[in-house]
Design an enzyme around this catalytic site. Structure first.
Site, short mmCIF file in Angstrom:
data_model
loop_
_atom_site.label_atom_id
_atom_site.label_comp_id
_atom_site.label_asym_id
_atom_site.label_seq_id
_atom_site.Cartn_x
_atom_site.Cartn_y
_atom_site.Cartn_z
N ARG A 1 0.93 -6.29 -9.75
CA ARG A 1 1.38 -5.80 -8.44
C ARG A 1 1.44 -6.91 -7.40
O ARG A 1 1.89 -6.66 -6.28
CB ARG A 1 0.49 -4.64 -7.97
CG ARG A 1 -0.93 -5.03 -7.65
CD ARG A 1 -1.72 -3.84 -7.09
NE ARG A 1 -3.09 -4.21 -6.78
CZ ARG A 1 -3.90 -3.49 -6.02
NH1 ARG A 1 -3.49 -2.36 -5.47
NH2 ARG A 1 -5.14 -3.88 -5.80
N ARG B 1 0.84 -1.21 0.00
CA ARG B 1 0.00 0.00 0.00
C ARG B 1 0.87 1.25 0.00
O ARG B 1 1.32 1.73 1.03
CB ARG B 1 -0.91 -0.02 1.25
CG ARG B 1 -1.76 1.22 1.41
CD ARG B 1 -2.83 1.36 0.36
NE ARG B 1 -3.86 0.32 0.48
CZ ARG B 1 -4.76 0.05 -0.47
NH1 ARG B 1 -4.78 0.75 -1.60
NH2 ARG B 1 -5.65 -0.91 -0.30
N ASP C 1 -12.59 9.98 -6.31
CA ASP C 1 -12.16 8.83 -7.10
C ASP C 1 -12.59 9.09 -8.54
O ASP C 1 -13.72 8.80 -8.94
CB ASP C 1 -12.82 7.55 -6.54
CG ASP C 1 -12.16 6.28 -7.07
OD1 ASP C 1 -11.35 6.39 -8.01
OD2 ASP C 1 -12.48 5.20 -6.55
N HIS D 1 0.15 3.68 -10.38
CA HIS D 1 -0.78 4.14 -9.34
C HIS D 1 0.00 4.91 -8.28
O HIS D 1 0.26 4.41 -7.19
CB HIS D 1 -1.43 2.87 -8.76
CG HIS D 1 -2.59 3.07 -7.88
ND1 HIS D 1 -2.59 3.91 -6.79
CD2 HIS D 1 -3.82 2.49 -7.89
CE1 HIS D 1 -3.76 3.84 -6.18
NE2 HIS D 1 -4.53 2.98 -6.83
N GLU E 1 -2.56 9.15 -10.92
CA GLU E 1 -2.13 7.92 -11.58
C GLU E 1 -2.05 8.11 -13.10
O GLU E 1 -3.02 8.55 -13.72
CB GLU E 1 -3.12 6.79 -11.24
CG GLU E 1 -3.31 6.65 -9.73
CD GLU E 1 -4.47 5.74 -9.35
OE1 GLU E 1 -4.75 4.79 -10.10
OE2 GLU E 1 -5.11 6.00 -8.32
C1 BG6 Z 1 -7.75 3.73 -7.31
C2 BG6 Z 1 -9.17 3.46 -7.69
O1 BG6 Z 1 -6.97 3.75 -8.45
O2 BG6 Z 1 -7.27 2.70 -6.45
C3 BG6 Z 1 -10.01 3.33 -6.44
O3 BG6 Z 1 -9.63 4.49 -8.52
C4 BG6 Z 1 -9.44 2.28 -5.51
O4 BG6 Z 1 -11.35 2.99 -6.81
C5 BG6 Z 1 -7.98 2.62 -5.23
O5 BG6 Z 1 -10.19 2.27 -4.30
C6 BG6 Z 1 -7.28 1.62 -4.34
O6 BG6 Z 1 -7.40 0.34 -4.86
P1 BG6 Z 1 -6.81 -0.90 -4.09
O7 BG6 Z 1 -7.22 -2.12 -4.86
O8 BG6 Z 1 -5.33 -0.73 -4.04
O9 BG6 Z 1 -7.41 -0.87 -2.70
#
Ligand code: BG6
Length: 355
Positions: free
Chosen positions: A155, A129, A270, A225, A328
């Site tokens: 990932r 994360r 978002d 991302h 992103e």
């Molecule tokens: C973003 C999305 O890119 O990633 C969101 O637009 C999403 O909708 C976020 O909640 C996090 O995603 P994840 O799968 O890493 O929890």
């Protein structure tokens, strides 16, 4: 490019050059990481801010390039996962082989630019994360495959570390992912090669090159991302997307007309901006701004989970949402990429701190 022959790094070694050389010469660059004859203990930090070490075992020795410049070393990171550490003249960085995920970049004399959750999991089957997860070959939920992992398999997969070079003041690293029995059994079963080039310097350049190895055309989505550190997202603006309409993911992908002002954050956000090649600048009034320029990317996603969603996520600290924003670099939904047999496509993001 032709990757050099990699060799395994010794578990617990701080530097790949300390790895045993006996097994290096015959290793194929695209070989599956070879298994050690039994687990080898190492001392590794157990969290992003962990100051102490505990003994962990490295389940396998990942392949690394045959030689590494002095500014690059391979060791164990959080959770005992292999990590490449770069200490270049103009910037430092960390890249986990898990997801080829850049988790830290600090330009020389600057402050860390990327955000990483203090509660991130560092597990082989979970996404890290923070930093820059690579979303590929789909973004979000996979249409028609509700049980497929969000944002694709890239990932969640161990990449190969195939090359590292110093180029002037920059350090250039290359990672590779190819199809495997697991990816061919996934919701995107195609043969492909992904090469990811990370250039660490006064800027951080990230180039994701996908080659279609199928005898027919394929389509895919992709996103870098990027989680950016900010002092307080409620004070931040994102400039560069003025006039671009977006799909609001929080309102069933309703299309919202473009605004004349930079993006501000007053609630969970978002958004998928489609058809935009523009650079975006995250303006942090505390004086730390970051510009993301991009090439061959036509979508930009802007995301902050705000308080309630952050609380609902087990790998996101309850209060951490104020300190981050995602901008992103992507090609998703209507901007997805189509490649004919043998064709390649490279999407690039270049981050520059303009503090
Ligand atoms: C973003 C999305 O890119 O990633 C969101 O637009 C999403 O909708 C976020 O909640 C996090 O995603 P994840 O799968 O890493 O929890």
């Amino acid at each position: 490019m032709r990757p050099q022959s990699p060799r395994p790094v010794a578990a617990g070694s701080g530097h790949a050059n300390a790895a045993p050389s006996s097994s290096s010469s015959s290793a194929h660059p695209h070989a599956t990481p070879r298994r050690q004859r039994g687990p080898r203990p190492a001392c590794a930090p157990t969290g992003p801010s962990a100051g102490s070490c505990e003994t962990v075992t490295m389940p396998f020795a990942p392949p690394v390039p045959a030689s590494l410049p002095a500014s690059v070393e391979v060791g164990l990171g959080s959770g005992g996962l292999p990590v490449v550490r770069v200490a270049g003249r103009q910037g430092s960085a960390e890249i986990y082989l898990h997801g080829a995920q850049v988790t830290a970049w600090t330009p020389a004399g600057g402050r860390p630019v990327l955000w990483l959750s203090a509660t991130s999991r560092f597990l082989p089957d979970a996404a890290i994360r923070g930093g820059v997860p690579i979303c590929f070959p789909w973004f979000g939920a996979k249409a028609g495959a509700p049980s497929a992992a969000a944002h694709g398999f890239a990932r969640l997969t161990e990449w190969e570390f195939v090359d590292a070079q110093e180029a002037g003041d920059d350090v250039v690293l290359t990672f590779r992912l190819g199809d495997t029995p697991a990816t061919r059994a996934s919701a995107w079963p195609h043969r492909f090669e992904a090469l990811y080039t990370v250039t660490v310097g006064t800027r951080l350049a990230l180039a994701l090159r996908i080659t279609n190895l199928e005898p027919e055309a394929v389509t895919f989505e992709e996103a870098l991302h990027t989680y950016l550190r900010v002092d307080d997202v409620r004070d931040v603006r994102v400039a560069g997307l003025e006039g671009a309409p977006f799909l609001d993911q929080l309102a069933g992908l309703t299309e919202v007309p473009g605004a004349s002002e930079p993006v501000r954050f007053e609630a969970e956000t978002d958004r998928i901006y489609l058809g935009t090649d523009a650079a975006a600048t995250v303006i942090d009034p505390a004086g730390h701004s970051v510009t993301i320029e991009k090439r061959e990317s036509h979508s930009t996603v802007v995301w902050n989970p705000w308080a309630a969603k952050a609380r609902s996520m087990s790998d996101f600290g309850d209060e951490e949402w104020t300190g981050m924003v995602c901008v992103e670099t992507a090609n998703i939904r209507g901007d997805l990429v189509r490649l004919e047999p043998g064709q390649s496509h490279t999407m690039t993001a270049v981050l520059a701190a303009v503090a």
